[in-house]
Design a protein around this motif. Structure first.
Motif, short mmCIF file in Angstrom:
data_model
loop_
_atom_site.label_atom_id
_atom_site.label_comp_id
_atom_site.label_asym_id
_atom_site.label_seq_id
_atom_site.Cartn_x
_atom_site.Cartn_y
_atom_site.Cartn_z
N GLN A 233 -10.35 -11.27 4.76
CA GLN A 233 -9.39 -10.18 4.66
C GLN A 233 -8.77 -10.20 3.27
N ALA A 234 -8.70 -9.02 2.65
CA ALA A 234 -8.07 -8.88 1.34
C ALA A 234 -6.92 -7.91 1.50
N GLU A 235 -5.77 -8.26 0.94
CA GLU A 235 -4.57 -7.43 1.05
C GLU A 235 -3.94 -7.23 -0.32
N ALA A 236 -3.29 -6.08 -0.48
CA ALA A 236 -2.55 -5.80 -1.70
C ALA A 236 -1.31 -4.99 -1.33
N LEU A 237 -0.25 -5.21 -2.06
CA LEU A 237 1.00 -4.48 -1.87
C LEU A 237 1.39 -3.93 -3.23
N THR B 77 3.24 0.64 -0.99
CA THR B 77 2.00 0.91 -0.25
C THR B 77 1.29 -0.40 0.00
N ALA B 78 0.89 -0.61 1.25
CA ALA B 78 0.14 -1.81 1.62
C ALA B 78 -1.31 -1.41 1.89
N MET C 17 -10.07 0.67 -3.29
CA MET C 17 -8.91 1.29 -2.62
C MET C 17 -7.73 1.38 -3.58
N LEU C 18 -7.51 0.33 -4.37
CA LEU C 18 -6.42 0.32 -5.35
C LEU C 18 -6.63 1.38 -6.42
#
Length: 67
Positions: free
Chosen positions: A5-9, A17-18, A36-37
């Motif tokens: 899983q990769a996440e960015a805030l 935005t998450a 996505m970023l």
């Protein structure tokens, strides 16, 4: 199998935005998150640009009325 899983805030001018993706390959998860970023940032840039252009159009119309 393993799940990655990769996440960015992101914080842009008070908006938070998450983004999150889950993939079966670590590098694929990072690549999908990067895409996505990029999409999120370009949408924000386009929105800001169109707001500036609308403002400029209103100023131009005002000047036309004054002349």
């Amino acid at each position: 199998g393993q799940i990655f899983q990769a996440e960015a805030l992101i914080h842009i001018r008070g908006k938070e935005t998450a983004l999150r993706t889950t993939q079966d390959d670590l590098y694929k998860a990072v690549d999908v998150l990067k895409d996505m970023l990029v999409r999120e940032l370009s949408q924000h840039k386009d929105k800001e640009r169109s707001m500036v252009r609308r403002g400029a159009h209103k100023v131009k119309a005002l000047f036309k009325r004054l002349m």
